[in-house]
Design a protein around this motif. Structure first.
Motif, PDB file in Angstrom:
ATOM      1  N   ASP A  21       0.743  -1.069  -0.043  1.00 26.66           N
ATOM      2  CA  ASP A  21       0.003  -0.040  -0.027  1.00 26.66           C
ATOM      3  C   ASP A  21       0.716   1.389  -0.003  1.00 26.66           C
ATOM      4  N   TRP A  22       2.100   1.056  -0.360  1.00 26.99           N
ATOM      5  CA  TRP A  22       2.868   2.485  -0.492  1.00 26.99           C
ATOM      6  C   TRP A  22       4.076   2.198  -1.459  1.00 26.99           C
ATOM      7  N   ALA A  23       4.880   3.412  -1.939  1.00 28.41           N
ATOM      8  CA  ALA A  23       5.965   3.009  -2.504  1.00 28.41           C
ATOM      9  C   ALA A  23       6.810   4.250  -2.561  1.00 28.41           C
ATOM     10  N   ILE A  24       8.073   3.996  -2.938  1.00 32.56           N
ATOM     11  CA  ILE A  24       8.852   5.421  -3.001  1.00 32.56           C
ATOM     12  C   ILE A  24       8.753   5.878  -4.474  1.00 32.56           C
ATOM     13  N   GLY A  25       9.003   7.322  -4.819  1.00 34.33           N
ATOM     14  CA  GLY A  25       9.061   7.998  -5.920  1.00 34.33           C
ATOM     15  C   GLY A  25       9.949   8.965  -5.740  1.00 34.33           C
ATOM     16  N   ASP A  41      15.761  13.435  -1.049  1.00 40.00           N
ATOM     17  CA  ASP A  41      14.702  13.360  -0.053  1.00 40.00           C
ATOM     18  C   ASP A  41      14.157  11.867  -0.506  1.00 40.00           C
ATOM     19  N   LEU A  42      13.105  11.648   0.497  1.00 38.09           N
ATOM     20  CA  LEU A  42      12.125  10.383   0.123  1.00 38.09           C
ATOM     21  C   LEU A  42      10.740  10.730   0.318  1.00 38.09           C
ATOM     22  N   ASP A  43      10.146  10.477  -1.220  1.00 37.90           N
ATOM     23  CA  ASP A  43       8.681  10.881  -1.357  1.00 37.90           C
ATOM     24  C   ASP A  43       7.990   9.618  -1.283  1.00 37.90           C
ATOM     25  N   LEU A  44       7.104   9.545  -0.493  1.00 42.27           N
ATOM     26  CA  LEU A  44       6.412   8.095  -0.204  1.00 42.27           C
ATOM     27  C   LEU A  44       4.946   8.548  -0.762  1.00 42.27           C
ATOM     28  N   VAL A  45       4.406   7.676  -1.421  1.00 41.44           N
ATOM     29  CA  VAL A  45       3.120   7.902  -1.918  1.00 41.44           C
ATOM     30  C   VAL A  45       2.499   6.576  -1.564  1.00 41.44           C
ATOM     31  N   CYS A  46       1.018   6.824  -0.705  1.00 39.45           N
ATOM     32  CA  CYS A  46       0.434   5.583  -0.085  1.00 39.45           C
ATOM     33  C   CYS A  46      -0.999   5.535  -0.683  1.00 39.45           C
ATOM     34  N   PRO A 119      10.157  -0.795  -2.250  1.00 40.78           N
ATOM     35  CA  PRO A 119       9.124  -0.777  -3.133  1.00 40.78           C
ATOM     36  C   PRO A 119       9.357   0.534  -3.853  1.00 40.78           C
ATOM     37  N   LEU A 120       9.452   0.530  -5.208  1.00 43.81           N
ATOM     38  CA  LEU A 120       9.638   1.529  -6.075  1.00 43.81           C
ATOM     39  C   LEU A 120       8.278   1.896  -6.845  1.00 43.81           C
ATOM     40  N   MET A 121       8.036   3.034  -7.056  1.00 44.33           N
ATOM     41  CA  MET A 121       6.976   3.395  -7.976  1.00 44.33           C
ATOM     42  C   MET A 121       7.293   3.199  -9.466  1.00 44.33           C
ATOM     43  N   GLN A 122       6.382   2.858 -10.352  1.00 41.23           N
ATOM     44  CA  GLN A 122       6.928   3.101 -11.725  1.00 41.23           C
ATOM     45  C   GLN A 122       7.213   4.440 -12.274  1.00 41.23           C
ATOM     46  N   LEU A 123       8.216   4.405 -13.240  1.00 39.53           N
ATOM     47  CA  LEU A 123       8.750   5.626 -13.646  1.00 39.53           C
ATOM     48  C   LEU A 123       7.607   6.553 -14.400  1.00 39.53           C
ATOM     49  N   SER A 124       6.841   5.697 -15.133  1.00 39.60           N
ATOM     50  CA  SER A 124       5.727   6.317 -15.846  1.00 39.60           C
ATOM     51  C   SER A 124       4.663   6.724 -14.936  1.00 39.60           C
TER      52      SER A 124
END
Length: 157
Positions: A21-25, A41-46, A119-124
């Motif tokens: 339920d979260w990933a790093i962007g 920095d660390l950008d987390l999207v959840c 956990p990494l987000m998709q580049l797209s």
């Protein structure tokens, strides 16, 4: 901030928040692909459903930093933290105020890509976010990388 410290904190966050339920962007994501030399920095999207729980966990792990209202960013969930000098931002229900109203980004946890235990987000997805945030230099940088990667894949087949 040394690279190992950012990676160490990211690894600790996997332990803290769990694997779903979260990933790093953001710049860390770009650095992971060699697009950006240094993560800032660390950008987390959840997911919106888990935002409050993650915010509570992060506030026990890192120092909460007050956030002032941004003129165009209208995310349903946003929190900023600081850990050993590193800024960690948690976002959910991302929305940006545009001329024609609110435009949003829907985080899809199933698109998360696990690399080196993170956990990494998709580049797209992040390209879409940079377009939403009106960050033309980042959009061009990421588009160039994706175009080059696309051509490389095409010529190899």
């Amino acid at each position: 901030m040394q690279q190992t410290n950012i990676r160490q904190i990211a690894t600790e966050l996997v332990q803290l928040l769990g694997p779903t339920d979260w990933a790093i962007g953001g710049s860390f994501l770009l650095q992971s692909y060699g697009i950006e030399p240094q993560a800032r920095d660390l950008d987390l999207v959840c997911t919106l459903e888990r935002f409050e729980a993650f915010k509570t966990l992060l506030s026990q792990y890192a120092h909460a930093v007050p956030v002032s209202l941004h003129p165009i960013y209208r995310s349903k969930g946003f929190a900023r933290f600081s850990k050993n000098g590193l800024v960690i931002e948690l976002m959910a229900g991302i929305q940006v105020l545009k001329d024609d109203g609110l435009q949003g980004f829907e985080f899809q946890p199933e698109n998360t890509s696990w690399q080196q235990g993170l956990p990494l987000m998709q580049l797209s997805d992040w390209l879409e976010l940079y377009q939403l945030f009106e960050r033309p230099k980042r959009v061009a940088q990421l588009q160039q990388y994706l175009d080059d990667a696309h051509h490389t894949i095409k010529t190899d087949t």
